[in-house]
Write a protein that holds these residues in place. Sequence first.
Motif, mmCIF file in Angstrom:
data_model
loop_
_atom_site.group_PDB
_atom_site.id
_atom_site.type_symbol
_atom_site.label_atom_id
_atom_site.label_comp_id
_atom_site.label_asym_id
_atom_site.label_seq_id
_atom_site.Cartn_x
_atom_site.Cartn_y
_atom_site.Cartn_z
ATOM 1 N N ILE A 80 -39.131 81.202 36.868
ATOM 2 C CA ILE A 80 -37.542 81.138 37.558
ATOM 3 C C ILE A 80 -37.433 79.104 37.805
ATOM 4 O O ILE A 80 -37.942 78.974 39.335
ATOM 5 C CB ILE A 80 -37.355 81.609 39.039
ATOM 6 N N VAL A 81 -36.629 78.781 37.096
ATOM 7 C CA VAL A 81 -36.379 77.039 37.169
ATOM 8 C C VAL A 81 -34.482 77.628 37.386
ATOM 9 O O VAL A 81 -33.675 77.772 36.409
ATOM 10 C CB VAL A 81 -37.010 76.495 36.679
ATOM 11 N N PHE A 82 -33.985 76.897 38.817
ATOM 12 C CA PHE A 82 -32.570 76.648 39.018
ATOM 13 C C PHE A 82 -32.356 75.417 38.434
ATOM 14 O O PHE A 82 -32.568 74.476 38.877
ATOM 15 C CB PHE A 82 -32.257 77.220 40.702
ATOM 16 N N ILE A 83 -31.163 74.735 37.668
ATOM 17 C CA ILE A 83 -30.407 73.756 37.557
ATOM 18 C C ILE A 83 -28.620 73.837 38.107
ATOM 19 O O ILE A 83 -27.572 74.813 37.416
ATOM 20 C CB ILE A 83 -30.893 73.725 35.926
ATOM 21 N N ASP A 84 -28.723 72.364 38.479
ATOM 22 C CA ASP A 84 -27.449 72.319 38.707
ATOM 23 C C ASP A 84 -26.368 72.293 37.787
ATOM 24 O O ASP A 84 -26.849 70.544 37.491
ATOM 25 C CB ASP A 84 -27.379 70.982 40.003
ATOM 26 N N ARG A 85 -25.985 72.448 37.143
ATOM 27 C CA ARG A 85 -24.681 71.804 36.146
ATOM 28 C C ARG A 85 -26.253 72.130 34.196
ATOM 29 O O ARG A 85 -26.884 71.878 35.074
ATOM 30 C CB ARG A 85 -24.197 70.653 36.248
ATOM 31 N N GLY A 86 -25.039 72.647 33.754
ATOM 32 C CA GLY A 86 -25.301 72.343 32.553
ATOM 33 C C GLY A 86 -24.951 71.596 31.094
ATOM 34 O O GLY A 86 -23.982 71.001 31.367
ATOM 35 N N LEU A 87 -26.202 71.813 29.936
ATOM 36 C CA LEU A 87 -25.273 71.207 28.636
ATOM 37 C C LEU A 87 -23.999 71.937 28.388
ATOM 38 O O LEU A 87 -23.670 70.461 28.826
ATOM 39 C CB LEU A 87 -26.375 71.131 27.253
ATOM 40 N N PRO A 88 -23.828 73.024 28.702
ATOM 41 C CA PRO A 88 -21.775 73.055 27.631
ATOM 42 C C PRO A 88 -21.014 72.137 29.543
ATOM 43 O O PRO A 88 -19.756 72.208 28.357
ATOM 44 C CB PRO A 88 -21.937 74.436 28.296
ATOM 45 N N ASP A 89 -21.561 72.093 30.233
ATOM 46 C CA ASP A 89 -20.203 71.267 31.062
ATOM 47 C C ASP A 89 -19.736 69.467 30.708
ATOM 48 O O ASP A 89 -18.617 69.782 30.669
ATOM 49 C CB ASP A 89 -21.467 71.159 32.343
ATOM 50 N N VAL A 90 -20.921 69.250 29.823
ATOM 51 C CA VAL A 90 -20.416 67.891 29.865
ATOM 52 C C VAL A 90 -19.089 68.674 28.349
ATOM 53 O O VAL A 90 -18.337 67.427 28.599
ATOM 54 C CB VAL A 90 -21.952 66.889 28.423
ATOM 55 N N ILE A 91 -19.379 69.169 27.073
ATOM 56 C CA ILE A 91 -18.007 69.143 26.728
ATOM 57 C C ILE A 91 -16.890 70.007 27.735
ATOM 58 O O ILE A 91 -16.280 69.444 26.606
ATOM 59 C CB ILE A 91 -18.976 70.419 25.446
ATOM 60 N N ALA A 92 -17.013 70.592 28.094
ATOM 61 C CA ALA A 92 -16.539 71.307 29.550
ATOM 62 C C ALA A 92 -15.278 69.674 29.755
ATOM 63 O O ALA A 92 -14.234 69.573 29.615
ATOM 64 C CB ALA A 92 -16.611 72.492 30.378
ATOM 65 N N TYR A 93 -15.852 68.830 29.938
ATOM 66 C CA TYR A 93 -15.729 67.722 31.122
ATOM 67 C C TYR A 93 -14.631 67.127 29.637
ATOM 68 O O TYR A 93 -13.175 66.768 29.636
ATOM 69 C CB TYR A 93 -16.041 67.013 31.831
#
Length: 179
Positions: A80-93
């Motif tokens: 299990i690896v957790f990541i704070d924000r992902g790739l689609p965040d870039v598009i959303a912003y």
Amino acid sequence: MDKEIIVLIGGPSSGKTTLINALTNKGYICYPEVSREIIQKAQNDGIEQLFLEQPLLFSELLLEGRINQYKQAKKESSEIVFIDRGLPDVIAYMDFVGNSYPEAFHKACLENKYSRVFVLPPWEEIYVSDKERYESYEEAVLIHKHLEKTYNEYGYQLIEVPKDSIENRVTFLMNEITK
């Protein structure tokens, strides 16, 4: 169990970093939000808000950092690896500010898929702005809506993390993951 690469999303100041820090303290492999590093470097170079001044450049740097995080997460020995924000965040912003972006952004989101997406809803009682977080609470709510819309468009089923103590949020995550 296959490797789970789990992303935590939500508008500014919804508790993502606090949750990532709590998971890290419990021994989980967690990757921090990369935008603060980019923002701080730009500020050191004399650019107060790179996203506002050069949104495409900022977003390209962010996309590159998030792709690198994803690739590194795939190599981790942990299940299990957790990541704070992902790739689609870039598009959303980018959609939030009304800017266009290259097709490569969309392609990166399709090629690097997360196992699960947990969304932390806007939470006015914990909202704080700082040197890197310039958005008002009202803007944070709008960003949250863009994030949900974007992740849904990429086919993710969002799991909402309840507004609760950090311990209860961690417990909620782990219960959802082990279902």
